[in-house]
Design a protein around this motif. Structure first.
Motif, PDB file in Angstrom:
ATOM      1  N   ASN A 174      54.344  19.804  73.996  1.00 45.87           N
ATOM      2  CA  ASN A 174      54.780  20.207  75.334  1.00 45.87           C
ATOM      3  C   ASN A 174      55.941  19.364  75.851  1.00 45.87           C
ATOM      4  N   ALA A 175      56.076  18.152  75.306  1.00 47.16           N
ATOM      5  CA  ALA A 175      57.197  17.280  75.688  1.00 47.16           C
ATOM      6  C   ALA A 175      58.472  17.659  74.950  1.00 47.16           C
ATOM      7  N   GLY A 176      58.377  18.607  74.029  1.00 45.33           N
ATOM      8  CA  GLY A 176      59.567  19.086  73.331  1.00 45.33           C
ATOM      9  C   GLY A 176      59.749  18.547  71.927  1.00 45.33           C
ATOM     10  N   VAL A 177      58.756  17.843  71.407  1.00 46.18           N
ATOM     11  CA  VAL A 177      58.848  17.322  70.038  1.00 46.18           C
ATOM     12  C   VAL A 177      58.530  18.472  69.078  1.00 46.18           C
ATOM     13  N   LYS A 178      59.412  18.681  68.118  1.00 45.45           N
ATOM     14  CA  LYS A 178      59.277  19.805  67.190  1.00 45.45           C
ATOM     15  C   LYS A 178      58.260  19.515  66.087  1.00 45.45           C
ATOM     16  N   GLU A 179      57.703  20.595  65.554  1.00 47.55           N
ATOM     17  CA  GLU A 179      56.734  20.508  64.459  1.00 47.55           C
ATOM     18  C   GLU A 179      57.298  19.743  63.265  1.00 47.55           C
ATOM     19  N   THR A 180      58.585  19.852  63.050  1.00 47.30           N
ATOM     20  CA  THR A 180      59.208  19.200  61.900  1.00 47.30           C
ATOM     21  C   THR A 180      59.153  17.679  61.978  1.00 47.30           C
ATOM     22  N   GLN A 181      58.837  17.136  63.143  1.00 45.23           N
ATOM     23  CA  GLN A 181      58.776  15.688  63.325  1.00 45.23           C
ATOM     24  C   GLN A 181      57.403  15.109  62.985  1.00 45.23           C
ATOM     25  N   LYS A 182      56.440  15.952  62.643  1.00 44.80           N
ATOM     26  CA  LYS A 182      55.063  15.483  62.443  1.00 44.80           C
ATOM     27  C   LYS A 182      54.905  14.452  61.330  1.00 44.80           C
ATOM     28  N   ASN A 183      55.851  14.368  60.418  1.00 38.39           N
ATOM     29  CA  ASN A 183      55.763  13.360  59.353  1.00 38.39           C
ATOM     30  C   ASN A 183      56.612  12.136  59.651  1.00 38.39           C
ATOM     31  N   ASN A 184      57.243  12.116  60.809  1.00 38.25           N
ATOM     32  CA  ASN A 184      58.074  10.992  61.224  1.00 38.25           C
ATOM     33  C   ASN A 184      57.171   9.833  61.660  1.00 38.25           C
ATOM     34  N   LYS A 185      57.518   8.631  61.261  1.00 34.15           N
ATOM     35  CA  LYS A 185      56.717   7.459  61.632  1.00 34.15           C
ATOM     36  C   LYS A 185      56.658   7.274  63.149  1.00 34.15           C
ATOM     37  N   LEU A 186      57.739   7.608  63.834  1.00 36.78           N
ATOM     38  CA  LEU A 186      57.739   7.497  65.294  1.00 36.78           C
ATOM     39  C   LEU A 186      56.761   8.491  65.928  1.00 36.78           C
ATOM     40  N   TYR A 187      56.588   9.639  65.288  1.00 31.17           N
ATOM     41  CA  TYR A 187      55.623  10.624  65.780  1.00 31.17           C
ATOM     42  C   TYR A 187      54.218  10.013  65.789  1.00 31.17           C
ATOM     43  N   PHE A 188      53.859   9.357  64.698  1.00 32.09           N
ATOM     44  CA  PHE A 188      52.528   8.752  64.622  1.00 32.09           C
ATOM     45  C   PHE A 188      52.380   7.580  65.578  1.00 32.09           C
ATOM     46  N   LEU A 189      53.464   6.864  65.818  1.00 29.07           N
ATOM     47  CA  LEU A 189      53.416   5.785  66.808  1.00 29.07           C
ATOM     48  C   LEU A 189      53.184   6.372  68.198  1.00 29.07           C
ATOM     49  N   ALA A 190      53.926   7.422  68.545  1.00 33.90           N
ATOM     50  CA  ALA A 190      53.749   8.067  69.850  1.00 33.90           C
ATOM     51  C   ALA A 190      52.332   8.618  69.987  1.00 33.90           C
ATOM     52  N   LEU A 191      51.848   9.251  68.947  1.00 32.32           N
ATOM     53  CA  LEU A 191      50.490   9.795  68.965  1.00 32.32           C
ATOM     54  C   LEU A 191      49.468   8.675  69.144  1.00 32.32           C
ATOM     55  N   SER A 192      49.667   7.566  68.449  1.00 30.26           N
ATOM     56  CA  SER A 192      48.745   6.430  68.550  1.00 30.26           C
ATOM     57  C   SER A 192      48.767   5.811  69.939  1.00 30.26           C
ATOM     58  N   ILE A 193      49.949   5.715  70.548  1.00 31.54           N
ATOM     59  CA  ILE A 193      50.062   5.180  71.910  1.00 31.54           C
ATOM     60  C   ILE A 193      49.301   6.075  72.884  1.00 31.54           C
ATOM     61  N   PHE A 194      49.487   7.375  72.749  1.00 35.42           N
ATOM     62  CA  PHE A 194      48.791   8.328  73.617  1.00 35.42           C
ATOM     63  C   PHE A 194      47.273   8.177  73.471  1.00 35.42           C
ATOM     64  N   VAL A 195      46.802   8.203  72.232  1.00 31.01           N
ATOM     65  CA  VAL A 195      45.360   8.101  71.986  1.00 31.01           C
ATOM     66  C   VAL A 195      44.833   6.760  72.490  1.00 31.01           C
ATOM     67  N   HIS A 196      45.561   5.697  72.242  1.00 30.50           N
ATOM     68  CA  HIS A 196      45.138   4.366  72.678  1.00 30.50           C
ATOM     69  C   HIS A 196      44.918   4.337  74.187  1.00 30.50           C
ATOM     70  N   PHE A 197      45.877   4.860  74.946  1.00 31.25           N
ATOM     71  CA  PHE A 197      45.754   4.834  76.407  1.00 31.25           C
ATOM     72  C   PHE A 197      44.488   5.553  76.868  1.00 31.25           C
ATOM     73  N   TYR A 198      44.292   6.773  76.385  1.00 25.64           N
ATOM     74  CA  TYR A 198      43.149   7.552  76.863  1.00 25.64           C
ATOM     75  C   TYR A 198      41.824   7.086  76.258  1.00 25.64           C
ATOM     76  N   TYR A 199      41.849   6.483  75.101  1.00 32.37           N
ATOM     77  CA  TYR A 199      40.628   5.928  74.513  1.00 32.37           C
ATOM     78  C   TYR A 199      40.178   4.699  75.295  1.00 32.37           C
ATOM     79  N   ILE A 200      41.106   3.803  75.573  1.00 29.29           N
ATOM     80  CA  ILE A 200      40.785   2.570  76.292  1.00 29.29           C
ATOM     81  C   ILE A 200      40.373   2.861  77.735  1.00 29.29           C
ATOM     82  N   ASN A 201      40.993   3.858  78.340  1.00 28.54           N
ATOM     83  CA  ASN A 201      40.742   4.179  79.748  1.00 28.54           C
ATOM     84  C   ASN A 201      39.831   5.391  79.919  1.00 28.54           C
TER      85      ASN A 201
END
Length: 93
Positions: free
Chosen positions: A38-65
């Protein structure tokens, strides 16, 4: 990357070495992927290391809180790293 590898990667980021919260973490991963889409990141970026970092940051925030987010509406605070990564992913293709 398959779902098990993705789960293991995020759990490693969270320093979670038990299986009790696997279903919660999987749900947060799915929500994070939807958030990035929804933020505009394309499907083709799913194997990008930054994609996994962004995903991990998102999960971390909502998991901790997770307890606070059920009591009232919380948003990502200081999401500059996440916003910055999303911008790089959107324009790096």
């Amino acid at each position: 990357m398959d779902e098990k590898a993705k789960l293991d990667l995020v759990k490693n980021y969270l320093n979670v070495d038990f299986e009790d919260d696997d279903n919660l973490i999987k749900a947060l991963i799915e929500s994070g992927e939807e958030y990035l889409k929804n933020a505009g990141v394309k499907e083709t970026q799913k194997n990008n290391k930054l994609y996994f970092l962004a995903l991990s940051i998102f999960v971390h925030f909502y998991y901790i809180n997770r307890e606070e987010t059920t009591k009232k509406f919380y948003t990502l605070k200081n999401d500059n790293p996440l916003s910055s990564i999303i911008q790089q992913l959107k324009f790096s293709e």
